[in-house]
Design an enzyme around this catalytic site. Structure first.
Site, short mmCIF file in Angstrom:
data_model
loop_
_atom_site.label_atom_id
_atom_site.label_comp_id
_atom_site.label_asym_id
_atom_site.label_seq_id
_atom_site.Cartn_x
_atom_site.Cartn_y
_atom_site.Cartn_z
N PHE A 1 3.66 5.06 5.65
CA PHE A 1 2.84 4.19 6.50
C PHE A 1 1.89 3.40 5.62
O PHE A 1 1.35 3.91 4.64
CB PHE A 1 2.07 5.03 7.52
N GLY B 1 0.81 -1.21 0.00
CA GLY B 1 0.00 0.00 0.00
C GLY B 1 0.85 1.26 0.00
O GLY B 1 1.87 1.36 -0.69
N CYS B 2 0.44 2.23 0.81
CA CYS B 2 1.11 3.54 0.83
C CYS B 2 2.55 3.47 1.31
O CYS B 2 3.33 4.39 1.06
CB CYS B 2 0.32 4.51 1.70
N ALA B 3 2.93 2.41 2.01
CA ALA B 3 4.31 2.25 2.47
C ALA B 3 5.22 1.69 1.39
O ALA B 3 6.45 1.62 1.57
CB ALA B 3 4.36 1.35 3.70
#
Length: 350
Positions: A337, A138-140
């Site tokens: 994160f 994901g965003c990480a």
């Protein structure tokens, strides 16, 4: 010590002002979500001015199967990845044949053969190029991809490693899902790709030193962020408690990380912080006691591109390298994160 040598980015051709998307979303939700009128303010609160999509707004006016969405994902992932790679390698004055290892990060679609195999075929990489496709971060993903490249370059100091991160988050919009999560996601997420060249110690290319990295997975937080998988594709899970969780943990997390290099927050000159949204940036600024200007690069990318998930932090790094004024021996912190719930921290030195 491994080094970041160059960054290239790419966005799809359909650019929309936030107001235009806001009007379309209001029209779509208003008869099926009672609190549409009160929720519409989220389009202003996320502090996004414009976004790029791989499809026009008209595409969202009917139901699409997962197969249709994933077909678009494969087509655009390959196209945007190639654009980002070409820009990255041009900055480094290198070609695809100079790359030893391709690390591909994405979470918004699926492909077998993986997108990295398609890229290698299209661009003429060497037939023995190593490749590592990574899914689910994901965003990480962009930050985690950098740390994987750092580890690879430490183990093979004579090699050039290319990280590619691409997401087509717009394709995950659920036409018949009238829950708040789908509404909020429609105000924030966007599409983009980035490529980063990381070189080992014995390579001749100069760049930003990758000093240290740390991954953290906080227990009992699996439900904060991720996807629900269904017949119509990927539905976003995005808990409103994420800023609160960050506020509780992030200062201790960053402090522990910096102490490994005998540093403190006061020693840092630059911050490359993934802007999951305006509230997350605010939580980071308050928890780490940062001045407004320390997050200028993150704020610029959020305003002009939205949250592109994994490549977002690489857009921020590219913006800082191009528009910022880092000096020799400056310290920088990358932080992102993602699902887990997790943090990925990377210490840089110019």
């Amino acid at each position: 010590m491994p080094r970041v040598v160059a960054v290239g980015t790419a966005v799809p051709p359909f650019c929309f002002e936030q107001q235009e998307i806001r009007e379309w979303v209001h029209q779509h939700f208003r008869e099926n979500l009672e609190c549409t009128q009160s929720l519409i303010a989220v389009f202003d609160n996320v502090h996004v001015h414009r976004r790029f999509f791989c499809v026009p707004l008209e595409w969202f006016e009917r139901h699409h199967t997962f197969s249709e969405k994933n077909g678009e994902y494969i087509r655009w992932s390959e196209r945007l990845s190639i654009e980002a790679i070409e820009r990255c390698l041009e900055k480094a004055d290198l070609g695809p044949q100079d790359v030893d290892h391709l690390v591909f990060v994405s979470t918004s679609g699926m492909a077998t053969p993986s997108i990295d195999a398609r890229i290698i075929n299209r661009l003429g990489f060497g037939p023995h190029t190593k490749r590592t496709p990574v899914f689910g971060l994901g965003c990480a993903g962009g930050a985690t991809g950098l740390t994987h490249c750092q580890d690879l370059a430490r183990g093979a100091p004579d090699q050039r490693i290319l990280l590619v991160s691409v997401e087509l988050s717009s394709l995950t919009f659920q036409f018949a899902d009238y829950r708040k999560s789908n509404f909020v996601a429609s105000a924030l997420f966007a599409d983009g790709a980035a490529a980063v060249l990381v070189c080992g110690d014995t390579c001749p290319e100069e760049g930003i030193h990758m000093v240290d990295s740390m991954s953290t997975l906080w227990p009992n937080t699996l439900d904060l962020m991720g996807w629900d998988f269904s017949e119509t594709g990927l539905s976003v899970i995005f808990s409103p408690t994420i800023p609160k969780v960050l506020d509780q943990h992030i200062r201790e997390n960053v402090t522990e990380f910096l102490q490994r290099s005998q540093l403190s927050l006061q020693d840092l000159d630059h911050f490359v912080i993934h802007p999951g949204g305006a509230k997350i940036l605010l939580a980071m600024r308050e928890s780490l006691e940062l001045s407004e200007e320390k997050l200028d690069a993150s704020r610029f990318v959020l305003e002009n591109y939205g949250n592109m998930s994994s490549p977002t932090i690489l857009f921020i790094l590219e913006h800082l390298m191009r528009e910022g004024s880092p000096e020799k021996a400056d310290w920088g912190l990358c932080a992102a994160f993602g699902p887990g719930f997790s943090s990925e921290l990377l210490l840089l030195r110019w």
